[in-house]
Write a protein that holds these residues in place. Structure first.
Motif, mmCIF file in Angstrom:
data_model
loop_
_atom_site.group_PDB
_atom_site.id
_atom_site.type_symbol
_atom_site.label_atom_id
_atom_site.label_comp_id
_atom_site.label_asym_id
_atom_site.label_seq_id
_atom_site.Cartn_x
_atom_site.Cartn_y
_atom_site.Cartn_z
ATOM 1 N N GLY A 1 0.817 -1.213 0.000
ATOM 2 C CA GLY A 1 0.000 0.000 0.000
ATOM 3 C C GLY A 1 0.848 1.258 0.000
ATOM 4 N N ARG A 2 0.183 2.393 0.007
ATOM 5 C CA ARG A 2 0.861 3.679 -0.055
ATOM 6 C C ARG A 2 1.726 3.933 1.182
ATOM 7 N NH1 ARG A 2 -2.508 9.103 -0.764
ATOM 8 N NH2 ARG A 2 -3.220 8.371 1.244
ATOM 9 N N TRP A 3 1.363 3.351 2.327
ATOM 10 C CA TRP A 3 2.096 3.571 3.577
ATOM 11 C C TRP A 3 3.117 2.472 3.858
ATOM 12 C CZ3 TRP A 3 1.602 8.060 6.118
ATOM 13 C CH2 TRP A 3 0.520 8.860 5.779
ATOM 14 N N SER A 4 3.398 1.604 2.914
ATOM 15 C CA SER A 4 4.316 0.480 3.143
ATOM 16 C C SER A 4 5.780 0.887 2.920
ATOM 17 C CB SER A 4 3.979 -0.676 2.199
ATOM 18 O OG SER A 4 4.274 -0.324 0.869
ATOM 19 N N ALA A 5 6.666 0.090 3.465
ATOM 20 C CA ALA A 5 8.100 0.308 3.248
ATOM 21 C C ALA A 5 8.452 0.089 1.780
ATOM 22 C CB ALA A 5 8.915 -0.629 4.134
ATOM 23 N N ASP A 6 7.781 -0.867 1.123
ATOM 24 C CA ASP A 6 8.028 -1.099 -0.297
ATOM 25 C C ASP A 6 7.735 0.153 -1.115
ATOM 26 O OD1 ASP A 6 8.729 -3.697 0.198
ATOM 27 O OD2 ASP A 6 6.802 -4.544 -0.362
ATOM 28 N N HIS A 7 6.642 0.807 -0.809
ATOM 29 C CA HIS A 7 6.280 2.030 -1.533
ATOM 30 C C HIS A 7 7.289 3.141 -1.244
ATOM 31 C CE1 HIS A 7 3.968 5.591 -2.714
ATOM 32 N NE2 HIS A 7 3.356 4.771 -3.553
ATOM 33 N N ALA A 8 7.700 3.261 0.006
ATOM 34 C CA ALA A 8 8.670 4.301 0.383
ATOM 35 C C ALA A 8 10.018 4.090 -0.299
ATOM 36 C CB ALA A 8 8.843 4.324 1.899
ATOM 37 N N LEU A 9 10.383 2.837 -0.532
ATOM 38 C CA LEU A 9 11.659 2.521 -1.184
ATOM 39 C C LEU A 9 11.556 2.486 -2.703
ATOM 40 C CD1 LEU A 9 12.881 -0.279 1.251
ATOM 41 C CD2 LEU A 9 13.733 2.065 1.093
ATOM 42 N N GLY A 10 10.362 2.725 -3.220
ATOM 43 C CA GLY A 10 10.182 2.733 -4.672
ATOM 44 C C GLY A 10 10.053 1.349 -5.274
ATOM 45 N N LEU A 11 9.674 0.363 -4.471
ATOM 46 C CA LEU A 11 9.540 -1.002 -4.969
ATOM 47 C C LEU A 11 8.110 -1.352 -5.373
ATOM 48 C CD1 LEU A 11 11.780 -2.759 -2.304
ATOM 49 C CD2 LEU A 11 12.416 -2.054 -4.611
ATOM 50 N N ALA A 12 7.199 -0.414 -5.292
ATOM 51 C CA ALA A 12 5.803 -0.670 -5.625
ATOM 52 C C ALA A 12 5.506 -0.026 -6.979
ATOM 53 C CB ALA A 12 4.904 -0.084 -4.551
ATOM 54 N N PRO A 13 4.606 -0.495 -7.757
ATOM 55 C CA PRO A 13 3.786 -1.686 -7.581
ATOM 56 C C PRO A 13 4.550 -2.940 -7.990
ATOM 57 C CG PRO A 13 3.146 -0.611 -9.611
ATOM 58 C CD PRO A 13 4.220 0.246 -8.968
ATOM 59 N N TRP A 14 4.098 -4.039 -7.438
ATOM 60 C CA TRP A 14 4.726 -5.319 -7.761
ATOM 61 C C TRP A 14 4.274 -5.803 -9.131
ATOM 62 C CZ3 TRP A 14 3.164 -8.241 -2.691
ATOM 63 C CH2 TRP A 14 3.931 -7.778 -1.643
ATOM 64 N N PRO A 15 5.170 -6.472 -9.860
ATOM 65 C CA PRO A 15 4.729 -7.129 -11.093
ATOM 66 C C PRO A 15 3.838 -8.335 -10.733
ATOM 67 C CG PRO A 15 7.138 -7.089 -10.932
ATOM 68 C CD PRO A 15 6.599 -6.548 -9.658
ATOM 69 N N LEU A 16 3.009 -8.747 -11.655
ATOM 70 C CA LEU A 16 2.085 -9.858 -11.419
ATOM 71 C C LEU A 16 2.827 -11.153 -11.068
ATOM 72 C CD1 LEU A 16 -0.808 -10.866 -11.359
ATOM 73 C CD2 LEU A 16 -0.626 -11.316 -13.808
ATOM 74 N N TRP A 17 4.001 -11.364 -11.640
ATOM 75 C CA TRP A 17 4.720 -12.614 -11.375
ATOM 76 C C TRP A 17 5.159 -12.710 -9.920
ATOM 77 C CZ3 TRP A 17 9.648 -12.764 -9.560
ATOM 78 C CH2 TRP A 17 10.433 -11.626 -9.697
ATOM 79 N N VAL A 18 5.384 -11.592 -9.241
ATOM 80 C CA VAL A 18 5.759 -11.621 -7.827
ATOM 81 C C VAL A 18 4.588 -12.129 -6.989
ATOM 82 C CG1 VAL A 18 6.434 -10.209 -5.842
ATOM 83 C CG2 VAL A 18 7.497 -9.826 -8.066
ATOM 84 N N SER A 19 3.392 -11.653 -7.284
ATOM 85 C CA SER A 19 2.206 -12.123 -6.576
ATOM 86 C C SER A 19 1.970 -13.601 -6.831
ATOM 87 C CB SER A 19 0.970 -11.330 -7.015
ATOM 88 O OG SER A 19 1.099 -9.980 -6.671
ATOM 89 N N ALA A 20 2.094 -14.021 -8.079
ATOM 90 C CA ALA A 20 1.886 -15.430 -8.425
ATOM 91 C C ALA A 20 2.926 -16.309 -7.729
ATOM 92 C CB ALA A 20 1.946 -15.619 -9.934
ATOM 93 N N ALA A 21 4.161 -15.860 -7.715
ATOM 94 C CA ALA A 21 5.217 -16.636 -7.050
ATOM 95 C C ALA A 21 4.952 -16.748 -5.554
ATOM 96 C CB ALA A 21 6.580 -15.993 -7.306
ATOM 97 N N ALA A 22 4.501 -15.671 -4.923
ATOM 98 C CA ALA A 22 4.204 -15.700 -3.493
ATOM 99 C C ALA A 22 3.060 -16.653 -3.189
ATOM 100 C CB ALA A 22 3.870 -14.302 -2.994
ATOM 101 N N LEU A 23 2.038 -16.659 -4.041
ATOM 102 C CA LEU A 23 0.894 -17.546 -3.831
ATOM 103 C C LEU A 23 1.257 -19.013 -3.996
ATOM 104 C CD1 LEU A 23 -1.964 -15.557 -5.563
ATOM 105 C CD2 LEU A 23 -1.630 -15.934 -3.112
ATOM 106 N N VAL A 24 2.237 -19.296 -4.829
ATOM 107 C CA VAL A 24 2.656 -20.685 -5.044
ATOM 108 C C VAL A 24 3.739 -21.099 -4.041
ATOM 109 C CG1 VAL A 24 3.778 -22.245 -6.681
ATOM 110 C CG2 VAL A 24 2.008 -20.680 -7.467
ATOM 111 N N LEU A 25 4.757 -20.278 -3.894
ATOM 112 C CA LEU A 25 5.895 -20.652 -3.055
ATOM 113 C C LEU A 25 5.579 -20.679 -1.568
ATOM 114 C CD1 LEU A 25 8.790 -18.766 -4.857
ATOM 115 C CD2 LEU A 25 8.261 -21.207 -4.913
ATOM 116 N N GLY A 26 4.654 -19.850 -1.115
ATOM 117 C CA GLY A 26 4.290 -19.849 0.307
ATOM 118 C C GLY A 26 3.755 -21.188 0.771
ATOM 119 N N PRO A 27 2.642 -21.668 0.191
ATOM 120 C CA PRO A 27 2.113 -22.969 0.605
ATOM 121 C C PRO A 27 3.048 -24.133 0.296
ATOM 122 C CG PRO A 27 0.425 -21.705 -0.521
ATOM 123 C CD PRO A 27 1.707 -20.953 -0.667
ATOM 124 N N VAL A 28 3.733 -24.071 -0.832
ATOM 125 C CA VAL A 28 4.641 -25.173 -1.182
ATOM 126 C C VAL A 28 5.777 -25.280 -0.169
ATOM 127 C CG1 VAL A 28 6.358 -25.924 -2.891
ATOM 128 C CG2 VAL A 28 4.089 -25.212 -3.627
#
Length: 90
Positions: free
Chosen positions: A37-64
């Motif tokens: 979000g706008r108040w996150s450390a990622d946003h403050a460091l200029g790492l936002a928005p995430w590419p779609l592949w980062v979200s997909a990887a997190a959804l797969v790699l977390g449970p696996v």
């Protein structure tokens, strides 16, 4: 991983079920899909928005990774080991 441990107790947390671990997984999934979000450390460091592949990887790699950890660290209970030994001897 906690959901797999508590699965046999059913859904509801009153019976030591997997309701709360399941809730945490859903919240983590929603955060992975929506990104920082706008108040996150990622946003403050200029790492936002995430590419779609980062979200997909997190959804797969977390449970696996959780299930892999469970599989590698699972130690059968005494009852499981005793019944397996009795079955092998019989």
């Amino acid at each position: 991983m906690a959901t797999t441990v508590k699965w046999r107790n059913g859904l509801w947390v009153q019976h030591d079920g997997y309701e709360y671990p399941f809730f945490l997984v859903v919240v983590a999934g929603v955060l992975a899909l929506t990104g920082p979000g706008r108040w996150s450390a990622d946003h403050a460091l200029g790492l936002a928005p995430w590419p779609l592949w980062v979200s997909a990887a997190a959804l797969v790699l977390g449970p696996v990774s959780g299930l892999l950890t469970r599989a590698l660290l699972h130690h059968p209970s005494v009852a499981e080991g005793a019944s397996r030994d009795a079955h092998a001897a019989g």
